[in-house]
Write a protein that holds these residues in place. Structure first.
Motif, PDB file in Angstrom:
ATOM      1  N   SER A 133      12.220   4.913  -0.185  1.00 37.52           N
ATOM      2  CA  SER A 133      13.190   5.180  -0.979  1.00 37.52           C
ATOM      3  C   SER A 133      13.212   4.164  -2.097  1.00 37.52           C
ATOM      4  O   SER A 133      13.299   4.652  -3.170  1.00 37.52           O
ATOM      5  CB  SER A 133      14.495   4.935  -0.128  1.00 37.52           C
ATOM      6  N   CYS A 134      12.985   2.953  -1.691  1.00 37.08           N
ATOM      7  CA  CYS A 134      12.975   1.829  -2.930  1.00 37.08           C
ATOM      8  C   CYS A 134      11.670   1.953  -3.944  1.00 37.08           C
ATOM      9  O   CYS A 134      11.866   1.952  -5.021  1.00 37.08           O
ATOM     10  CB  CYS A 134      12.551   0.400  -1.974  1.00 37.08           C
ATOM     11  N   ALA A 135      10.447   2.707  -3.360  1.00 36.78           N
ATOM     12  CA  ALA A 135       9.272   2.806  -4.127  1.00 36.78           C
ATOM     13  C   ALA A 135       9.669   3.980  -4.895  1.00 36.78           C
ATOM     14  O   ALA A 135       9.368   3.994  -6.100  1.00 36.78           O
ATOM     15  CB  ALA A 135       8.257   3.081  -3.004  1.00 36.78           C
ATOM     16  N   MET A 136      10.393   5.136  -4.403  1.00 32.50           N
ATOM     17  CA  MET A 136      10.566   6.342  -5.320  1.00 32.50           C
ATOM     18  C   MET A 136      11.495   5.929  -6.362  1.00 32.50           C
ATOM     19  O   MET A 136      11.465   6.376  -7.535  1.00 32.50           O
ATOM     20  CB  MET A 136      11.094   7.486  -4.421  1.00 32.50           C
ATOM     21  N   TYR A 137      12.694   4.994  -5.939  1.00 28.33           N
ATOM     22  CA  TYR A 137      13.560   4.694  -7.086  1.00 28.33           C
ATOM     23  C   TYR A 137      12.991   3.723  -8.129  1.00 28.33           C
ATOM     24  O   TYR A 137      13.209   4.129  -9.421  1.00 28.33           O
ATOM     25  CB  TYR A 137      14.623   3.992  -6.455  1.00 28.33           C
ATOM     26  N   MET A 138      12.102   2.943  -7.845  1.00 30.54           N
ATOM     27  CA  MET A 138      11.364   2.336  -8.806  1.00 30.54           C
ATOM     28  C   MET A 138      10.288   2.808  -9.764  1.00 30.54           C
ATOM     29  O   MET A 138      10.177   2.630 -10.743  1.00 30.54           O
ATOM     30  CB  MET A 138      10.804   0.961  -8.141  1.00 30.54           C
ATOM     31  N   ILE A 144       0.827  -1.094  -0.104  1.00 33.40           N
ATOM     32  CA  ILE A 144      -0.115   0.180  -0.030  1.00 33.40           C
ATOM     33  C   ILE A 144       0.958   1.239   0.051  1.00 33.40           C
ATOM     34  O   ILE A 144       0.531   2.361  -0.732  1.00 33.40           O
ATOM     35  CB  ILE A 144      -1.187  -0.039   1.068  1.00 33.40           C
ATOM     36  N   LEU A 145       2.012   1.025   0.633  1.00 35.88           N
ATOM     37  CA  LEU A 145       2.938   2.334   0.974  1.00 35.88           C
ATOM     38  C   LEU A 145       3.665   2.594  -0.652  1.00 35.88           C
ATOM     39  O   LEU A 145       3.447   3.665  -1.037  1.00 35.88           O
ATOM     40  CB  LEU A 145       3.981   2.106   1.751  1.00 35.88           C
ATOM     41  N   PHE A 146       3.849   1.562  -1.237  1.00 38.86           N
ATOM     42  CA  PHE A 146       4.626   1.509  -2.534  1.00 38.86           C
ATOM     43  C   PHE A 146       3.416   2.254  -3.683  1.00 38.86           C
ATOM     44  O   PHE A 146       3.783   3.063  -4.384  1.00 38.86           O
ATOM     45  CB  PHE A 146       5.127   0.200  -3.102  1.00 38.86           C
ATOM     46  N   SER A 147       2.328   1.548  -3.635  1.00 36.60           N
ATOM     47  CA  SER A 147       1.226   2.184  -4.411  1.00 36.60           C
ATOM     48  C   SER A 147       0.849   3.683  -3.933  1.00 36.60           C
ATOM     49  O   SER A 147       0.519   4.393  -4.961  1.00 36.60           O
ATOM     50  CB  SER A 147      -0.099   1.446  -4.174  1.00 36.60           C
ATOM     51  N   TYR A 148       0.972   3.928  -2.939  1.00 37.84           N
ATOM     52  CA  TYR A 148       0.783   5.570  -2.518  1.00 37.84           C
ATOM     53  C   TYR A 148       1.784   6.389  -3.158  1.00 37.84           C
ATOM     54  O   TYR A 148       1.440   7.263  -3.723  1.00 37.84           O
ATOM     55  CB  TYR A 148       0.724   5.555  -0.960  1.00 37.84           C
ATOM     56  N   TYR A 183       3.298   9.455   7.193  1.00 35.95           N
ATOM     57  CA  TYR A 183       4.760   9.442   7.449  1.00 35.95           C
ATOM     58  C   TYR A 183       5.328   9.394   5.654  1.00 35.95           C
ATOM     59  O   TYR A 183       5.992  10.228   5.602  1.00 35.95           O
ATOM     60  CB  TYR A 183       5.199   8.340   8.196  1.00 35.95           C
ATOM     61  N   THR A 184       4.840   8.657   5.138  1.00 34.78           N
ATOM     62  CA  THR A 184       5.374   8.386   3.584  1.00 34.78           C
ATOM     63  C   THR A 184       5.018   9.642   2.790  1.00 34.78           C
ATOM     64  O   THR A 184       5.981  10.141   2.357  1.00 34.78           O
ATOM     65  CB  THR A 184       4.548   7.146   3.058  1.00 34.78           C
ATOM     66  N   ASP A 185       3.894  10.049   3.072  1.00 30.01           N
ATOM     67  CA  ASP A 185       3.637  11.609   2.335  1.00 30.01           C
ATOM     68  C   ASP A 185       4.479  12.676   2.878  1.00 30.01           C
ATOM     69  O   ASP A 185       5.179  13.283   1.859  1.00 30.01           O
ATOM     70  CB  ASP A 185       2.054  11.883   2.610  1.00 30.01           C
ATOM     71  N   ALA A 186       4.706  12.822   4.245  1.00 33.06           N
ATOM     72  CA  ALA A 186       5.822  13.638   4.546  1.00 33.06           C
ATOM     73  C   ALA A 186       7.136  13.262   4.033  1.00 33.06           C
ATOM     74  O   ALA A 186       8.145  14.407   3.592  1.00 33.06           O
ATOM     75  CB  ALA A 186       5.831  13.613   6.137  1.00 33.06           C
ATOM     76  N   ALA A 187       7.603  12.111   3.922  1.00 31.58           N
ATOM     77  CA  ALA A 187       8.991  11.694   3.341  1.00 31.58           C
ATOM     78  C   ALA A 187       9.140  12.213   2.014  1.00 31.58           C
ATOM     79  O   ALA A 187      10.163  12.740   1.357  1.00 31.58           O
ATOM     80  CB  ALA A 187       9.317  10.209   3.625  1.00 31.58           C
ATOM     81  N   ILE A 188       7.957  11.819   1.209  1.00 29.48           N
ATOM     82  CA  ILE A 188       8.146  11.989  -0.273  1.00 29.48           C
ATOM     83  C   ILE A 188       8.098  13.562  -0.600  1.00 29.48           C
ATOM     84  O   ILE A 188       8.350  14.064  -1.754  1.00 29.48           O
ATOM     85  CB  ILE A 188       7.176  11.266  -1.313  1.00 29.48           C
ATOM     86  N   ASN A 189       7.493  14.289   0.180  1.00 26.15           N
ATOM     87  CA  ASN A 189       7.461  15.754   0.049  1.00 26.15           C
ATOM     88  C   ASN A 189       8.449  16.732   0.863  1.00 26.15           C
ATOM     89  O   ASN A 189       8.188  17.702   1.086  1.00 26.15           O
ATOM     90  CB  ASN A 189       6.038  16.278   0.559  1.00 26.15           C
TER      91      ASN A 189
END
Length: 191
Positions: A160-165, A70-74, A123-129
């Protein structure tokens, strides 16, 4: 439309049998997704290192696999990567996710009903932003839900993995695998 040729699965299996078996077994889907078969045609080392990153961050660790999917999909949804969004919705469903409409959940992450999952996505949203202050505050929430410092670091690795892929899939414009689309569409019809 794909900008790189996709290696047929039987050729991938014969040329890279160990990676083929790892991908099929550890993703748990019985096939090698097109993103890996597209990258391997142009750069086998990149395909192998990308798989290694996915293997370590998505397929291993203490955080439940559904949460990671779900995190990866987000991340993919926020970065407008259809390939990764659909692939990881399908993988979440395959691994037992019963949320009827995953992308709908992302429209208002504060309304996610499961408090620990809501904290992970916030947390994921804060990290990617790059909102490090909010990310730091949300670490306290995650700890309150029982996450250890090691698991928070595992989340950071997964983000980090999700953003890379997502960057790879978006850059080579790989289209979603038909098999992933079928899983998502079938799930939507049952909801």
């Amino acid at each position: 439309m794909n900008t790189y040729d996709i290696m047929p699965e039987d050729e991938f299996q014969s040329r890279f049998p160990e990676i083929h078996d790892q991908v099929c077994n550890e993703l748990g889907i019985g096939f090698v997704p097109e993103i890996f078969r597209a990258v391997v045609n142009a750069n086998p080392a990149l395909a192998q290192s990308s798989w290694s990153m996915v293997r370590v961050n998505l397929c291993a660790g203490d955080i439940p696999r559904i949460t990671k999917e779900i995190l990866f999909s987000y991340v993919a949804n926020q970065r407008k990567c259809d390939y990764c969004d659909i692939a990881h919705q399908a993988l979440a469903i395959h691994h037992g996710c019963d949320i009827p409409d995953i992308p709908d959940m992302f429209k208002d992450i504060n309304a996610i009903r499961n408090p620990p999952l809501r904290a992970v996505i916030q947390y994921t949203d804060a990290a990617i932003n790059n909102d490090y202050i909010k990310q730091s505050l949300l670490e306290d929430d995650l700890i309150g839900f029982g996450f250890s410092k090691e698991e928070i670091l595992e989340l950071i690795g997964m983000i980090s993995c999700a953003m890379y892929m997502v960057n790879i899939a978006s850059s080579i414009r790989v289209t979603p695998d038909r098999r992933f689309n079928d899983v998502v569409n079938q799930h939507a019809q049952m909801a």
